[in-house]
Motif scaffolding. Structure first.
Motif, PDB file in Angstrom:
ATOM      1  N   SER A   6       8.102 -11.137  -2.372  1.00  0.00           N
ATOM      2  CA  SER A   6       7.275 -10.145  -2.101  1.00  0.00           C
ATOM      3  C   SER A   6       8.083  -9.348  -0.764  1.00  0.00           C
ATOM      4  O   SER A   6       8.846 -10.271  -0.083  1.00  0.00           O
ATOM      5  N   LEU A   7       8.022  -8.266  -0.625  1.00  0.00           N
ATOM      6  CA  LEU A   7       8.631  -7.667   0.617  1.00  0.00           C
ATOM      7  C   LEU A   7       7.727  -7.940   1.639  1.00  0.00           C
ATOM      8  O   LEU A   7       8.244  -8.256   2.930  1.00  0.00           O
ATOM      9  N   ALA A   8       6.414  -8.357   1.427  1.00  0.00           N
ATOM     10  CA  ALA A   8       5.526  -8.946   2.530  1.00  0.00           C
ATOM     11  C   ALA A   8       5.759 -10.450   2.496  1.00  0.00           C
ATOM     12  O   ALA A   8       4.406 -10.965   2.228  1.00  0.00           O
ATOM     13  N   ASP A   9       6.576 -10.982   2.279  1.00  0.00           N
ATOM     14  CA  ASP A   9       6.747 -12.411   2.404  1.00  0.00           C
ATOM     15  C   ASP A   9       6.379 -13.253   3.352  1.00  0.00           C
ATOM     16  O   ASP A   9       5.694 -14.464   3.143  1.00  0.00           O
ATOM     17  N   SER A  10       5.950 -12.614   4.582  1.00  0.00           N
ATOM     18  CA  SER A  10       5.327 -13.376   5.460  1.00  0.00           C
ATOM     19  C   SER A  10       3.806 -13.661   5.198  1.00  0.00           C
ATOM     20  O   SER A  10       3.203 -14.449   5.764  1.00  0.00           O
ATOM     21  N   LEU A  11       3.204 -12.908   4.370  1.00  0.00           N
ATOM     22  CA  LEU A  11       1.878 -13.094   3.766  1.00  0.00           C
ATOM     23  C   LEU A  11       1.815 -14.095   2.511  1.00  0.00           C
ATOM     24  O   LEU A  11       0.587 -14.126   2.003  1.00  0.00           O
ATOM     25  N   GLY A  12       2.606 -14.843   2.244  1.00  0.00           N
ATOM     26  CA  GLY A  12       2.718 -15.640   1.059  1.00  0.00           C
ATOM     27  C   GLY A  12       2.229 -16.972   1.336  1.00  0.00           C
ATOM     28  O   GLY A  12       2.029 -17.488   2.684  1.00  0.00           O
ATOM     29  N   GLY A  13       1.825 -17.736   0.452  1.00  0.00           N
ATOM     30  CA  GLY A  13       1.321 -19.001   0.652  1.00  0.00           C
ATOM     31  C   GLY A  13      -0.136 -19.339   0.351  1.00  0.00           C
ATOM     32  O   GLY A  13      -0.937 -18.437   0.802  1.00  0.00           O
ATOM     33  N   MET A  50       7.220   0.926   4.834  1.00  0.00           N
ATOM     34  CA  MET A  50       8.370   0.674   5.683  1.00  0.00           C
ATOM     35  C   MET A  50       9.218   1.816   6.042  1.00  0.00           C
ATOM     36  O   MET A  50       9.632   1.773   7.101  1.00  0.00           O
ATOM     37  N   GLN A  51       9.589   2.778   5.216  1.00  0.00           N
ATOM     38  CA  GLN A  51      10.086   3.888   5.313  1.00  0.00           C
ATOM     39  C   GLN A  51       9.787   4.585   6.268  1.00  0.00           C
ATOM     40  O   GLN A  51      10.244   5.176   7.054  1.00  0.00           O
ATOM     41  N   VAL A  52       8.100   4.692   6.306  1.00  0.00           N
ATOM     42  CA  VAL A  52       7.596   5.608   7.164  1.00  0.00           C
ATOM     43  C   VAL A  52       7.834   4.923   8.797  1.00  0.00           C
ATOM     44  O   VAL A  52       8.141   5.857   9.587  1.00  0.00           O
ATOM     45  N   LEU A  53       7.623   3.578   8.853  1.00  0.00           N
ATOM     46  CA  LEU A  53       7.739   3.030  10.197  1.00  0.00           C
ATOM     47  C   LEU A  53       9.030   3.486  10.684  1.00  0.00           C
ATOM     48  O   LEU A  53       9.461   3.618  11.899  1.00  0.00           O
ATOM     49  N   PHE A  54      10.200   3.357   9.780  1.00  0.00           N
ATOM     50  CA  PHE A  54      11.576   3.425  10.187  1.00  0.00           C
ATOM     51  C   PHE A  54      11.725   4.978  10.553  1.00  0.00           C
ATOM     52  O   PHE A  54      12.289   5.227  11.467  1.00  0.00           O
ATOM     53  N   MET A  90      11.375   2.597  13.909  1.00  0.00           N
ATOM     54  CA  MET A  90      11.113   1.020  14.168  1.00  0.00           C
ATOM     55  C   MET A  90      11.583   0.142  12.867  1.00  0.00           C
ATOM     56  O   MET A  90      11.173   0.683  11.749  1.00  0.00           O
ATOM     57  N   VAL A  91      12.064  -0.853  13.057  1.00  0.00           N
ATOM     58  CA  VAL A  91      12.192  -1.803  12.219  1.00  0.00           C
ATOM     59  C   VAL A  91      10.914  -2.765  11.689  1.00  0.00           C
ATOM     60  O   VAL A  91      11.070  -3.533  12.953  1.00  0.00           O
ATOM     61  N   GLY A  92      10.425  -3.063  10.742  1.00  0.00           N
ATOM     62  CA  GLY A  92       9.148  -4.012  10.643  1.00  0.00           C
ATOM     63  C   GLY A  92       9.251  -4.651   9.117  1.00  0.00           C
ATOM     64  O   GLY A  92       9.954  -4.008   8.233  1.00  0.00           O
ATOM     65  N   GLU A  93       8.883  -5.770   9.146  1.00  0.00           N
ATOM     66  CA  GLU A  93       8.839  -6.487   7.891  1.00  0.00           C
ATOM     67  C   GLU A  93       7.817  -5.845   7.112  1.00  0.00           C
ATOM     68  O   GLU A  93       7.140  -5.098   7.581  1.00  0.00           O
ATOM     69  N   GLY A 100       5.810  -8.305  12.860  1.00  0.00           N
ATOM     70  CA  GLY A 100       7.332  -8.980  12.958  1.00  0.00           C
ATOM     71  C   GLY A 100       8.418  -8.125  12.541  1.00  0.00           C
ATOM     72  O   GLY A 100       7.995  -7.011  11.669  1.00  0.00           O
ATOM     73  N   ARG A 101       9.568  -8.281  12.978  1.00  0.00           N
ATOM     74  CA  ARG A 101      10.714  -7.794  12.646  1.00  0.00           C
ATOM     75  C   ARG A 101      11.929  -8.756  11.994  1.00  0.00           C
ATOM     76  O   ARG A 101      12.822  -8.110  11.999  1.00  0.00           O
ATOM     77  N   ASN A 102      11.433  -9.628  11.629  1.00  0.00           N
ATOM     78  CA  ASN A 102      12.502 -10.738  11.172  1.00  0.00           C
ATOM     79  C   ASN A 102      12.826 -10.474   9.769  1.00  0.00           C
ATOM     80  O   ASN A 102      12.278 -11.508   9.022  1.00  0.00           O
TER      81      ASN A 102
END
Length: 335
Positions: A225-232, A264-268, A273-276, A304-306
């Motif tokens: 997922s684009l939101a890989d930090s939310l997985g698990g 993500m495009q809106v934030l950028f 800003m760059v955001g996950e 996060g931005r990683n």
């Protein structure tokens, strides 16, 4: 209650000067869209580029002298937090991750001096390796979300947001295992019981959403997922985060990969800003019309931005992105 306001206040004292006081700034674009202030809590300004340092640092600083080292299971940012905090404490750190974790996050953790063990294709596999290290090497596990010290550390974000803007009507919290959402919701409502706290996840593999809906922890299939930090998953033996999220979150909504891409495009393009993907789910929910019109200012946490910058460049350029066997079609930004 297993968690108290004094736990979060104590955590704030412990992390002060290391993992606190990130900016909260308005998004002119989103504020214009909503007709009220839309505020971004910038956890991307943390030393590790993500909010996870708060909980990890609070937990590791509480360990007794003589601890042999620490380990954890992580989708990336918690591992960074544990690695950073362990280095501060002079402790060995071993981070267990699955094959689904982007290579950029793996390399970022190694750069902080931690060892990385890659195990299997799910967080369950990585967790099994973590528990093996606890049993065989005597390392102390620092859980990514289901731990009171970790939850209290993440809860300091809620205190900071409410102290800065006590007039907040809603707080939008990216939702995964629930450590962030539980801490922020508890802290915010201890400040003002009327503030609404909404958990937001992706629609593919949203473990806490599925668990709250079912009324008990359930397993979900993990997919890229684009939101890989939310997985698990949240763990069938979940002790704290599930019950806290169930009690203190006012609602949970899920967003699609396309909606995450657009946010993500809106934030950028609008906020520069760059955001996950996980960072922008609050933006995505409002852009997609999934939340009611707010009665006052809204705050969301840019967690996060990683991220993989090559993938990010493709998204910003409007190109297709492969998420496992799923093709996320490109879309050129058009406000």
């Amino acid at each position: 209650m297993p968690l108290t306001r004094s736990d979060i206040v104590a955590a704030r004292d412990i992390i002060r000067g290391v993992a606190d006081a990130t900016p909260m700034v308005p998004s002119p674009f989103m504020s214009s869209r909503l007709g009220t202030e839309f505020l971004l809590k910038l956890e991307i300004a943390q030393p590790i580029g993500a909010f996870k340092l708060r909980g990890a640092y609070n937990a590791i600083m509480a360990l007794p002298d003589g601890s042999r080292g620490v380990t954890c299971c992580s989708t990336g940012n918690h591992g960074r937090g544990v690695a950073y905090a362990a280095a501060k404490r002079g402790l060995k750190a071993v981070i267990c991750m699955s094959e689904l974790v982007p290579q950029a996050k793996v390399e970022g953790i190694r750069a902080l001096g931690a060892d990385v063990h890659i195990s299997g294709s799910s967080q369950d596999d990585a967790q099994a390796e973590c528990l093996r290290l606890v049993e065989r090497e005597g390392l102390v596990e620092i859980p990514p979300f289901d731990d009171l010290k970790v939850i209290a550390g993440q809860g300091t974000i809620g205190l900071e947001m409410m102290e800065a803007r006590p007039d907040l009507d809603k707080i939008l919290v990216p939702l995964s295992g629930g450590g962030l959402a539980a801490g922020v919701a508890f802290a915010a409502k201890s400040f003002d019981p009327d503030v609404r706290v909404i958990g937001i996840s992706m629609d593919r593999g949203a473990a806490m959403f599925a668990s709250v809906t079912a009324g008990h922890p359930v397993e979900v299939e993990e997919v890229p997922s684009l939101a890989d930090s939310l997985g698990g998953g949240i763990g069938n033996a979940n002790k704290y985060s599930f019950s806290l999220c169930r009690k203190y979150l006012d609602d949970i909504v899920v967003v699609t990969e396309e909606q995450i891409r657009d946010a993500m495009q809106v934030l950028f393009y609008e906020d520069r800003m760059v955001g996950e993907g996980a960072s922008v789910v609050g933006i995505a929910a409002y852009l997609a019309g999934l939340l009611p019109e707010p009665a006052g200012p809204v705050g969301t946490i840019v967690t996060g931005r990683n991220l993989d910058m090559r993938q990010f460049q493709r998204i910003m350029a409007g190109q297709d992105v492969m998420l496992g066997d799923y093709t996320l079609k490109g879309r050129s930004y058009d406000p």
